[in-house]
Motif scaffolding. Structure first.
Motif, PDB file in Angstrom:
ATOM      1  N   VAL A 139       3.702   8.652   3.357  1.00 30.09           N
ATOM      2  CA  VAL A 139       4.237   9.844   2.574  1.00 30.09           C
ATOM      3  C   VAL A 139       3.895   9.784   1.125  1.00 30.09           C
ATOM      4  CG1 VAL A 139       6.337  11.793   2.343  1.00 30.09           C
ATOM      5  CG2 VAL A 139       6.416  10.490   4.017  1.00 30.09           C
ATOM      6  N   HIS A 140       3.901  11.035   0.772  1.00 23.74           N
ATOM      7  CA  HIS A 140       3.757  11.930  -0.719  1.00 23.74           C
ATOM      8  C   HIS A 140       4.412  12.065  -1.470  1.00 23.74           C
ATOM      9  CE1 HIS A 140       0.844  13.322  -3.825  1.00 23.74           C
ATOM     10  NE2 HIS A 140       1.804  13.987  -3.916  1.00 23.74           N
ATOM     11  N   PRO A 141       4.095  11.406  -2.446  1.00 15.78           N
ATOM     12  CA  PRO A 141       6.276  10.631  -3.693  1.00 15.78           C
ATOM     13  C   PRO A 141       6.074  12.765  -3.910  1.00 15.78           C
ATOM     14  CG  PRO A 141       4.450   9.089  -4.145  1.00 15.78           C
ATOM     15  CD  PRO A 141       3.375  10.581  -2.732  1.00 15.78           C
ATOM     16  N   GLU A 142       7.648  12.923  -3.504  1.00 18.11           N
ATOM     17  CA  GLU A 142       8.041  14.148  -4.452  1.00 18.11           C
ATOM     18  C   GLU A 142       8.284  14.046  -5.747  1.00 18.11           C
ATOM     19  OE1 GLU A 142      12.986  13.847  -3.841  1.00 18.11           O
ATOM     20  OE2 GLU A 142      11.816  13.615  -1.277  1.00 18.11           O
ATOM     21  N   ASN A 143       8.440  13.255  -6.051  1.00 21.47           N
ATOM     22  CA  ASN A 143       8.803  13.731  -7.701  1.00 21.47           C
ATOM     23  C   ASN A 143       7.874  12.890  -8.176  1.00 21.47           C
ATOM     24  OD1 ASN A 143       9.525  10.398  -8.895  1.00 21.47           O
ATOM     25  ND2 ASN A 143      10.958  11.112  -7.036  1.00 21.47           N
ATOM     26  N   GLU A 144       7.251  13.244  -9.794  1.00 20.74           N
ATOM     27  CA  GLU A 144       7.087  12.509 -10.864  1.00 20.74           C
ATOM     28  C   GLU A 144       6.757  11.209 -10.966  1.00 20.74           C
ATOM     29  OE1 GLU A 144       4.598  13.540 -15.008  1.00 20.74           O
ATOM     30  OE2 GLU A 144       6.415  14.619 -14.376  1.00 20.74           O
ATOM     31  N   GLU A 200       0.590  -0.662   0.171  1.00 13.61           N
ATOM     32  CA  GLU A 200      -0.091   0.148  -0.274  1.00 13.61           C
ATOM     33  C   GLU A 200       0.806   0.934   0.302  1.00 13.61           C
ATOM     34  OE1 GLU A 200      -3.026   0.656  -0.627  1.00 13.61           O
ATOM     35  OE2 GLU A 200      -3.378  -1.731  -0.385  1.00 13.61           O
ATOM     36  N   GLY A 212      -0.041   4.333  -1.503  1.00 10.37           N
ATOM     37  CA  GLY A 212      -0.411   5.752  -1.114  1.00 10.37           C
ATOM     38  C   GLY A 212      -0.678   6.039   0.073  1.00 10.37           C
ATOM     39  N   ARG A 214       4.914  10.018  -7.819  1.00 11.37           N
ATOM     40  CA  ARG A 214       3.409  10.035  -8.112  1.00 11.37           C
ATOM     41  C   ARG A 214       2.796   9.086  -8.916  1.00 11.37           C
ATOM     42  NH1 ARG A 214       5.716  15.005  -6.835  1.00 11.37           N
ATOM     43  NH2 ARG A 214       5.408  15.336  -9.486  1.00 11.37           N
ATOM     44  N   LYS A 215       3.485   9.103 -10.272  1.00 14.22           N
ATOM     45  CA  LYS A 215       2.626   7.642 -11.261  1.00 14.22           C
ATOM     46  C   LYS A 215       3.064   6.480 -10.815  1.00 14.22           C
ATOM     47  CE  LYS A 215       3.817  10.719 -15.315  1.00 14.22           C
ATOM     48  NZ  LYS A 215       5.261  10.420 -16.863  1.00 14.22           N
ATOM     49  N   ALA A 229       2.868   4.744  -7.704  1.00 14.27           N
ATOM     50  CA  ALA A 229       1.748   5.256  -6.352  1.00 14.27           C
ATOM     51  C   ALA A 229       0.638   4.885  -7.333  1.00 14.27           C
ATOM     52  CB  ALA A 229       2.315   6.257  -6.194  1.00 14.27           C
ATOM     53  N   ASP A 230      -0.027   5.299  -7.982  1.00  9.64           N
ATOM     54  CA  ASP A 230      -1.034   5.907  -9.156  1.00  9.64           C
ATOM     55  C   ASP A 230      -0.842   3.949  -9.892  1.00  9.64           C
ATOM     56  OD1 ASP A 230      -1.554   7.629  -7.953  1.00  9.64           O
ATOM     57  OD2 ASP A 230      -1.418   8.799 -10.498  1.00  9.64           O
TER      58      ASP A 230
END
Length: 170
Positions: free
Chosen positions: A129-134, A124, A126, A137-138, A140-141
């Motif tokens: 910590v919110h990912p710091e780079n694009e 899991e 999400g 983040r992609k 994690a989605d």
């Protein structure tokens, strides 16, 4: 069709240990389906630790992506883990979410058609910590969407929290 137990949770939540205990309770000769690519020496040491945790009852199959090319009919299989498997699709699809997700879902559909007892470990991503780079983040989605896809098909779902399994489906 596979009977699926899906185990998810954060890093070091006890997912793999719990999954291994389940597999050993369900079979005298479980199969460990390893999906990792060895990216660096630190990761090689992590893989070694997991290998050392298993005794000679276990058969190990290493497969980075094409899970369906192996015949696991009638066996108890522990797939560890979706995150590493999905990373391989993400990397090989030039970090494009749509292509990676489409390819992973198609391969999962072929794989899960087998008549086996399948225990699946995932992460899991999400919940931290919110990912710091694009790119992070992609991924994690991508991971979240794939987890949803597998969990919907699973007969049983566990969330691991601080080494404690919490049954959330089944």
């Amino acid at each position: 069709m596979a009977s699926i137990t899906f185990i998810t949770g954060g890093a070091r939540s006890g997912k793999s240990s719990f999954a291994q205990r389940l597999a050993e309770q369900q079979s005298d000769n479980p199969v460990y389906l390893a999906t990792a690519r060895i990216w660096d020496e630190d990761f090689a040491q992590r893989v070694k630790r997991h290998q050392d945790d298993r005794d000679d009852r276990w058969q190990t199959v290493e497969e980075e992506k094409e899970l369906s090319k192996h015949d696991f009919t009638g066996q108890t299989v522990l797939m560890d883990c979706v995150t590493l498997w999905l990373t391989n699709f993400f990397h090989d699809n030039d970090y494009k979410i749509d292509g990676a997700l489409e390819a992973a879902k198609a391969e999962w559909e072929r794989f899960a058609k087998q008549d086996m007892n399948l225990i699946v470990v995932s992460n899991e991503l999400g919940m931290g910590v919110h990912p710091e780079n694009e790119l992070a983040r992609k991924f994690a989605d991508l991971q979240g969407w794939m987890n949803q896809f597998i969990a919907q098909q699973a007969d049983t779902v566990f969330l691991m929290v601080s080494g404690i399994e919490v049954k959330i489906k089944g």
